[in-house]
Design a protein around this motif. Structure first.
Motif, PDB file in Angstrom:
ATOM      1  N   PRO A  15       0.982  36.253   9.592  1.00 13.77           N
ATOM      2  CA  PRO A  15       1.576  37.156  10.584  1.00 13.77           C
ATOM      3  C   PRO A  15       3.105  37.206  10.511  1.00 13.77           C
ATOM      4  O   PRO A  15       3.699  38.271  10.680  1.00 13.77           O
ATOM      5  CB  PRO A  15       1.106  36.582  11.928  1.00 13.77           C
ATOM      6  N   LEU A  16       3.730  36.068  10.225  1.00 13.12           N
ATOM      7  CA  LEU A  16       5.186  36.035  10.063  1.00 13.12           C
ATOM      8  C   LEU A  16       5.610  36.874   8.860  1.00 13.12           C
ATOM      9  O   LEU A  16       6.500  37.727   8.964  1.00 13.12           O
ATOM     10  CB  LEU A  16       5.669  34.597   9.883  1.00 13.12           C
ATOM     11  N   GLY A  17       4.991  36.634   7.720  1.00 14.08           N
ATOM     12  CA  GLY A  17       5.349  37.377   6.519  1.00 14.08           C
ATOM     13  C   GLY A  17       5.107  38.871   6.674  1.00 14.08           C
ATOM     14  O   GLY A  17       5.934  39.699   6.275  1.00 14.08           O
ATOM     15  N   LEU A  18       3.970  39.228   7.262  1.00 13.62           N
ATOM     16  CA  LEU A  18       3.645  40.642   7.469  1.00 13.62           C
ATOM     17  C   LEU A  18       4.630  41.316   8.420  1.00 13.62           C
ATOM     18  O   LEU A  18       5.039  42.454   8.201  1.00 13.62           O
ATOM     19  CB  LEU A  18       2.223  40.783   8.011  1.00 13.62           C
ATOM     20  N   ALA A  19       5.020  40.604   9.473  1.00 12.71           N
ATOM     21  CA  ALA A  19       5.976  41.177  10.426  1.00 12.71           C
ATOM     22  C   ALA A  19       7.346  41.378   9.780  1.00 12.71           C
ATOM     23  O   ALA A  19       7.995  42.412   9.982  1.00 12.71           O
ATOM     24  CB  ALA A  19       6.084  40.290  11.664  1.00 12.71           C
ATOM     25  N   LEU A 164       3.369  50.509   9.378  1.00 14.84           N
ATOM     26  CA  LEU A 164       2.423  50.514  10.500  1.00 14.84           C
ATOM     27  C   LEU A 164       1.187  49.676  10.180  1.00 14.84           C
ATOM     28  O   LEU A 164       0.709  48.912  11.037  1.00 14.84           O
ATOM     29  CB  LEU A 164       2.023  51.943  10.858  1.00 14.84           C
ATOM     30  N   PHE A 165       0.661  49.815   8.969  1.00 12.35           N
ATOM     31  CA  PHE A 165      -0.499  49.002   8.572  1.00 12.35           C
ATOM     32  C   PHE A 165      -0.154  47.511   8.615  1.00 12.35           C
ATOM     33  O   PHE A 165      -0.941  46.689   9.079  1.00 12.35           O
ATOM     34  CB  PHE A 165      -0.977  49.374   7.170  1.00 12.35           C
ATOM     35  N   ALA A 166       1.037  47.158   8.116  1.00 15.20           N
ATOM     36  CA  ALA A 166       1.440  45.746   8.090  1.00 15.20           C
ATOM     37  C   ALA A 166       1.662  45.213   9.509  1.00 15.20           C
ATOM     38  O   ALA A 166       1.273  44.083   9.824  1.00 15.20           O
ATOM     39  CB  ALA A 166       2.693  45.561   7.238  1.00 15.20           C
ATOM     40  N   PHE A 167       2.292  46.014  10.373  1.00 16.67           N
ATOM     41  CA  PHE A 167       2.453  45.613  11.773  1.00 16.67           C
ATOM     42  C   PHE A 167       1.090  45.386  12.421  1.00 16.67           C
ATOM     43  O   PHE A 167       0.882  44.419  13.148  1.00 16.67           O
ATOM     44  CB  PHE A 167       3.210  46.676  12.582  1.00 16.67           C
ATOM     45  N   TYR A 168       0.156  46.301  12.176  1.00 15.40           N
ATOM     46  CA  TYR A 168      -1.173  46.185  12.761  1.00 15.40           C
ATOM     47  C   TYR A 168      -1.853  44.884  12.322  1.00 15.40           C
ATOM     48  O   TYR A 168      -2.401  44.148  13.154  1.00 15.40           O
ATOM     49  CB  TYR A 168      -2.050  47.386  12.378  1.00 15.40           C
ATOM     50  N   LEU A 169      -1.811  44.595  11.029  1.00 11.02           N
ATOM     51  CA  LEU A 169      -2.463  43.390  10.525  1.00 11.02           C
ATOM     52  C   LEU A 169      -1.801  42.136  11.088  1.00 11.02           C
ATOM     53  O   LEU A 169      -2.485  41.183  11.474  1.00 11.02           O
ATOM     54  CB  LEU A 169      -2.456  43.375   8.995  1.00 11.02           C
ATOM     55  N   SER A 170      -0.485  42.124  11.177  1.00  6.93           N
ATOM     56  CA  SER A 170       0.216  40.991  11.771  1.00  6.93           C
ATOM     57  C   SER A 170      -0.207  40.808  13.227  1.00  6.93           C
ATOM     58  O   SER A 170      -0.535  39.694  13.661  1.00  6.93           O
ATOM     59  CB  SER A 170       1.735  41.204  11.691  1.00  6.93           C
ATOM     60  N   ALA A 171      -0.216  41.900  13.972  1.00  8.08           N
ATOM     61  CA  ALA A 171      -0.617  41.839  15.384  1.00  8.08           C
ATOM     62  C   ALA A 171      -2.066  41.383  15.521  1.00  8.08           C
ATOM     63  O   ALA A 171      -2.383  40.552  16.385  1.00  8.08           O
ATOM     64  CB  ALA A 171      -0.429  43.209  16.040  1.00  8.08           C
ATOM     65  N   ALA A 172      -2.942  41.900  14.675  1.00  8.87           N
ATOM     66  CA  ALA A 172      -4.357  41.521  14.745  1.00  8.87           C
ATOM     67  C   ALA A 172      -4.530  40.031  14.510  1.00  8.87           C
ATOM     68  O   ALA A 172      -5.293  39.366  15.225  1.00  8.87           O
ATOM     69  CB  ALA A 172      -5.167  42.320  13.728  1.00  8.87           C
ATOM     70  N   ILE A 174      -2.354  37.623  15.016  1.00 15.49           N
ATOM     71  CA  ILE A 174      -1.802  36.887  16.159  1.00 15.49           C
ATOM     72  C   ILE A 174      -2.728  36.999  17.375  1.00 15.49           C
ATOM     73  O   ILE A 174      -3.094  35.995  17.997  1.00 15.49           O
ATOM     74  CB  ILE A 174      -0.390  37.409  16.523  1.00 15.49           C
ATOM     75  N   ILE A 175      -3.094  38.212  17.721  1.00 16.42           N
ATOM     76  CA  ILE A 175      -3.886  38.457  18.929  1.00 16.42           C
ATOM     77  C   ILE A 175      -5.295  37.884  18.794  1.00 16.42           C
ATOM     78  O   ILE A 175      -5.807  37.243  19.717  1.00 16.42           O
ATOM     79  CB  ILE A 175      -3.884  39.964  19.268  1.00 16.42           C
ATOM     80  N   ASN A 176      -5.926  38.096  17.643  1.00  9.20           N
ATOM     81  CA  ASN A 176      -7.278  37.563  17.450  1.00  9.20           C
ATOM     82  C   ASN A 176      -7.280  36.042  17.505  1.00  9.20           C
ATOM     83  O   ASN A 176      -8.184  35.435  18.089  1.00  9.20           O
ATOM     84  CB  ASN A 176      -7.867  38.052  16.129  1.00  9.20           C
ATOM     85  N   ASP A 177      -6.268  35.424  16.912  1.00  9.95           N
ATOM     86  CA  ASP A 177      -6.175  33.962  16.947  1.00  9.95           C
ATOM     87  C   ASP A 177      -5.937  33.457  18.379  1.00  9.95           C
ATOM     88  O   ASP A 177      -6.559  32.489  18.815  1.00  9.95           O
ATOM     89  CB  ASP A 177      -5.062  33.476  16.020  1.00  9.95           C
ATOM     90  N   ALA A 178      -5.079  34.129  19.101  1.00 11.81           N
ATOM     91  CA  ALA A 178      -4.774  33.709  20.474  1.00 11.81           C
ATOM     92  C   ALA A 178      -5.990  33.819  21.386  1.00 11.81           C
ATOM     93  O   ALA A 178      -6.196  32.988  22.271  1.00 11.81           O
ATOM     94  CB  ALA A 178      -3.619  34.535  21.037  1.00 11.81           C
ATOM     95  N   HIS A 179      -6.807  34.852  21.163  1.00 12.19           N
ATOM     96  CA  HIS A 179      -7.984  35.080  22.010  1.00 12.19           C
ATOM     97  C   HIS A 179      -9.254  34.428  21.453  1.00 12.19           C
ATOM     98  O   HIS A 179     -10.294  34.474  22.109  1.00 12.19           O
ATOM     99  CB  HIS A 179      -8.202  36.584  22.204  1.00 12.19           C
ATOM    100  N   LYS A 180      -9.152  33.887  20.246  1.00 13.83           N
ATOM    101  CA  LYS A 180     -10.291  33.230  19.583  1.00 13.83           C
ATOM    102  C   LYS A 180     -11.499  34.161  19.449  1.00 13.83           C
ATOM    103  O   LYS A 180     -12.644  33.747  19.511  1.00 13.83           O
ATOM    104  CB  LYS A 180     -10.706  31.937  20.315  1.00 13.83           C
TER     105      LYS A 180
END
Length: 192
Positions: A15-19, A164-172, A174-180
């Motif tokens: 997520p860091l690299g993608l962002a 936009l694709f890279a932002f989406y993947l980074s966000a996904a 982060i968010i998926n990991d946070a919500h498990k």
């Protein structure tokens, strides 16, 4: 200790690299698409060195103990791309023929194309990042070779899509990991 246990000891640097990649690509692509003039380039260069370059390099090195050859290669390489781009714009821009700049962009397109081939069994979101990126590089290279500004602008717009694709993947990630759980699907088989 199993490999799986060892991997869980290291955080996911993707997520860091993608962002870092996404933000820097977005800023440069706004200029390439004609939304801003070259006067905005200084901000791109600052972000390219600090976030696009350095943060991606850090993410790439963090991929090494995880055994992720693809991630390490991608993040270190594109981090180096941003450093080389910054050095070129700052010190060499007026000393290199456009045709040679075209080859620089083309070779990054070749690298990105075979990296894209390496994603074909990965998450669809990652495939889209690399698909859009190799198209971006080839459009920008063709623009340098032909002098056709329309190709350069098209490369800017595809670069915006790439970001936009890279932002989406980074966000996904982060968010998926946070919500498990899968909140933002990435298109991986069995992952949503």
């Amino acid at each position: 200790m199993s490999n799986e246990q060892a991997l869980t000891r290291f955080s996911n640097p993707a997520p860091l690299g993608l962002a870092g990649f996404a933000l820097t690509t977005w800023l440069l692509s706004m200029i390439n698409a004609g939304w801003f003039t070259g006067d905005a380039m200084n901000m791109v260069l600052a972000v390219a060195m600090a976030y696009g370059g350095t943060a991606q390099m850090i993410a790439g090195v963090m991929e090494l103990p995880r055994g992720n050859t693809f991630g390490a290669t991608a993040f270190v390489s594109y981090g180096a791309f941003w450093w080389s781009f910054s050095l070129f714009v700052l010190f060499l821009h007026d000393k290199v023929p456009a045709a040679f700049v075209g080859w620089y962009l083309c070779m990054w397109g070749v690298f990105t194309f075979y990296m894209w081939l390496g994603t074909l069994r990965a998450a669809r979101a990652l495939q889209l990042v690399f698909l859009a990126l190799w198209i971006t590089f080839f459009l920008l290279a063709a623009g340098e070779w032909t002098g056709m500004s329309g190709l350069h602008v098209a490369g800017g717009y595809v670069g915006l899509i790439t970001a936009l694709f890279a932002f989406y993947l980074s966000a996904a990630e982060i968010i998926n990991d946070a919500h498990k759980r899968v909140v933002l699907p990435i298109g991986a088989p069995g992952a949503g």
